[in-house]
Scaffold this motif. Sequence first.
Motif, PDB file in Angstrom:
ATOM      1  N   TRP A 148       1.211 -21.270 -16.000  1.00 46.29           N
ATOM      2  CA  TRP A 148       0.518 -22.634 -16.209  1.00 46.29           C
ATOM      3  C   TRP A 148      -0.005 -23.010 -16.717  1.00 46.29           C
ATOM      4  O   TRP A 148      -0.254 -24.475 -17.772  1.00 46.29           O
ATOM      5  CB  TRP A 148      -0.340 -22.629 -14.605  1.00 46.29           C
ATOM      6  N   LEU A 149      -0.776 -21.963 -17.721  1.00 46.71           N
ATOM      7  CA  LEU A 149      -1.858 -22.081 -18.993  1.00 46.71           C
ATOM      8  C   LEU A 149      -0.255 -23.004 -19.541  1.00 46.71           C
ATOM      9  O   LEU A 149      -0.766 -23.523 -20.957  1.00 46.71           O
ATOM     10  CB  LEU A 149      -1.756 -20.798 -19.294  1.00 46.71           C
ATOM     11  N   GLY A 150       0.876 -22.296 -19.954  1.00 46.52           N
ATOM     12  CA  GLY A 150       1.977 -22.816 -21.035  1.00 46.52           C
ATOM     13  C   GLY A 150       1.909 -24.252 -20.455  1.00 46.52           C
ATOM     14  O   GLY A 150       1.731 -25.200 -21.607  1.00 46.52           O
ATOM     15  N   GLY A 151       2.068 -25.263 -18.951  1.00 42.27           N
ATOM     16  CA  GLY A 151       2.398 -26.164 -18.437  1.00 42.27           C
ATOM     17  C   GLY A 151       0.266 -26.950 -19.704  1.00 42.27           C
ATOM     18  O   GLY A 151       1.269 -27.832 -19.619  1.00 42.27           O
ATOM     19  N   ILE A 152      -0.300 -26.284 -19.402  1.00 39.94           N
ATOM     20  CA  ILE A 152      -1.861 -27.014 -19.559  1.00 39.94           C
ATOM     21  C   ILE A 152      -1.256 -26.822 -21.078  1.00 39.94           C
ATOM     22  O   ILE A 152      -1.797 -27.955 -21.966  1.00 39.94           O
ATOM     23  CB  ILE A 152      -2.828 -26.069 -19.346  1.00 39.94           C
ATOM     24  N   LEU A 153      -1.437 -26.277 -21.805  1.00 41.12           N
ATOM     25  CA  LEU A 153      -1.615 -26.114 -23.403  1.00 41.12           C
ATOM     26  C   LEU A 153      -0.165 -27.279 -23.634  1.00 41.12           C
ATOM     27  O   LEU A 153      -0.550 -27.956 -24.563  1.00 41.12           O
ATOM     28  CB  LEU A 153      -0.162 -25.189 -24.123  1.00 41.12           C
TER      29      LEU A 153
END
Lengths: 175, 639, 129
Positions: free
Chosen positions: B609-614
């Motif tokens: 999800w961090l990737g998604g936010i990025l």
Amino acid sequence: MTRKWIFWLPLIVTVGLFFTFLIALIRPSDRAIESQLVGQQLPAFEAPAAMADQPGTRSQDYADGKPRLLNVFASWCGPCVAEIPVLLQLQAMGVEINGVAIHDRPEDLAGFFAQNGNPYARVGLDQGGRAQMSFGSAGVPETFIIDGQGRVVDQHIGVITEEDIPDILAKLRGS
Amino acid sequence: MIAEFGMAALWIAAALALLQFAFGTLSLRGRGVHYSNAVAPIAVAQAALCGIAFLSLVAVFMRSDMSVLLVATNSHSAKPWLYKFAGTWGNHEGSMLLWVAILGVAGATVALFERSLRADTKIATLTAQAAIALGFYVFLLFASNPFARIAGVIEGQGLNPLLQDPGLAFHPPTLYIGYVGMSAAFSFAIGALITRDVTPNFARAMRPWILGAWIFLTIGITAGSYWAYYELGWGGWWFWDPVENASLMPWLAATALLHSVTVLATRDALRTWTIMLSCVAFSMSMVGTFLVRSGILTSVHSFAVDPKRGIFILALLAIYICGALILFALRVGTVAEGKRFESVSREGLLVINNLLLSVILVVVMVGTLYPLVLEAFTGQKISVGAPFYNSTAGPLALALVGFMAAGPLLRWRHDEVRQLFQRLAVPIGVAAATLIGLILFAGDVPPLPLLGLVVAAGVAVASLAPLWKRNLRRTPLFTWGMVLAHLGCAVSIAGMASDSAFMKELLVPMRVGETQNVGPFRVTFEGIKQVPGPNYDALQATLRAEKTNGDGFILKPALHRFSTPPMVTNEAGIRTFWNGQLYLVVGDERPGNVWVMRMWWKPFITLIWLGGILIAFGGTLSLIGRVRRDGLGRRTKGL
Amino acid sequence: MRFILAVVLLCVAQPVLAQDYAEESLPDPKQEEQAIALMDTLRCVVCQGQPISGSNADLARDMRRLVRERIEAGESPDAVRNWLVNRYGQWISLKPSMNEQTAPLWIIPLLALAGAGALYSRRAKRKGR
């Protein structure tokens, strides 16, 4: 420029898909998962007696020349209550019905029968859904029509209503 | 009264949409300036009235006015206010109204701020927008009136407890903004087809809309995945469920479109392809909404709608999508083909990106829809799930990400393969080192996760390469955006691969006082008790977890038992660390005060999800950068 | 007093009740891994679209128990899958088998890939010329 037909391809695919959607909408999937056992021998199973005064049921009970109904039910299942009067009617017509109670307890079943009547010749307790899974049954109530050789003739998914009686009788007789 | 007021506003908004469409059409036929001058103000008025209608519905829900049918069937006076508010769109009618309200706002934004587009293309865009809105107004007014009254109801039926979650309350609006943004991009494409204005200038005008929609879709998917992860209580974060796929398909199309529009804006290539993709992206978001709303795909998330409504929506979609595709097929021949490209060049790789994304889109579409087709025509029921997608879309996605690493390192027009490999030397080295490291130290990692980790490592480094030796302050915002979004992809993939390779699971019955080991933790079951909640009863367990060396901490997973409607939900107890999450769930009760605990240690799962936010953040930077440079506010010189 | 009671209770309590693999890992991690992999690809009959490994429904629970018991008894995952497919039909398996009916699932993506390749080679200029 001569490849113009390719620009019509998306339209053709889309029209096809929309046609499918239309069919799916008009004739919605019944969502019922039918047992694949219809037409086959009832597989081995064993559901020990649920009630003190009634035997349980197992696969060996079914190949004695007499056709029967095998009803998958539960005392906690609302629609099953609605079905009991129809099952009692069938019983009065001389149809033998065996019950397999799913995730149930003898005391709950006793209460259930006291309130609604008991249409079953045998009632087996199916702890852990083992018998249910071996029938390929996906829910309660479901009823299997078993012929005298122990073959599954048909599966009725959901509540049996009075309108279903002639059909069920015909299938029992035909078998 | 409020309901009648909202109804009136909705009718007037519908009438204005009709007017907007009529004036737009007249103006495009060259019937004079007074028509064209009126289109933009009408669009703004239409948005305002539709907004008022939506706010009226919100007010009715907030006041729990049970005399309104929709409130009575979907709300409950004892619900926390947030869910009363969210209940507005937690149902069919309300969500359709929200949909047109957002559409109206998008139209007003185009009307007010869009200046770089040719005047006639802008009118055509607003006309297309009005046509879309009109259909939905008709649908709302005649087939799903949100303001219908009912007599004699005192209390409502409540909202599905699974949906009573702050994250999920805002999940549908997020996706809707994304979908509607795609419809704006689609209107642009239709406008440009009508006026034969498929030019780089048009691409620059359309780009912020695609970017904006894409950002919202990204956030929506990321949030939806996290919701499934912590709310369903089984540690899964993506099920390839038809409804999830319905949100993934527009995202894939939008991602492709985003890149192709960049090629069109920069190199004047991929004209027809870009128009085609706008149609596909719009169709995907519409079909996605339709599939979810009509309930013809069985899924956890959908609620059944009566078939009449379904057929109405289907007819509406058929008119729009088929109409657009016919226009496309007729007009596209007259749009001069864009420039050709060289295979070793930035645009060459962007084309590969587009084609791979399209193939992945086809895979997801086939997997989602084929069971439907098969059942419609043969009655045969099959299921398509993770094994299919993992073995088809998985490798394609990894290949795509590989090309993604190389793309930004190539020059536009023409470049050399050898130089590319020189620039990729460090990332390839990092990937090789990761591979060796994993094989030596991580033991038995299955092939796909292994490949995923290796690719992610290489791509993470490569995605930062465009910043190499650059003055970071002078680097344009959209370059930063691209770098972060690409990095986000690598981060996300690393999280997925790590979860499937290293996750530890333990399902175990426990008594109070017992201790179990999961991953690096020792977990002790300290107790369980009833806790009253606002509209449910909670059974809350207390578990103490400690690392073999470190301090302990308490997690309190719970079961929530709702009464209206009756349902039990799991609330996972989750503790996040830099290197993963400990995820505890209370399961079944067994006789003798024994409880089954479901425990997971999920290394680096948060990276998903961090990737998604990025990715979404990168998109936002890009959007700001683009709008500043060539977007809405400024008139292009010479026009 | 309470401490003594706790001690007494601990002594009286039998080692955890009979195993119920519906919500309990198998003791052998290799087998558990196989079981989970299989459960992830079996569709819950009464849910919508979830695998049995991610559902609280009773029947999903029963199937998890069945899967774990059979795997523990040494059956291969494929045998267990077939047992269920023979009863519930292909629908229950999230891993579509390869036959004429499911062929389009694999052929259409391949066609798309081929089409993409054709489009690419048609529009790309030869390098160097």
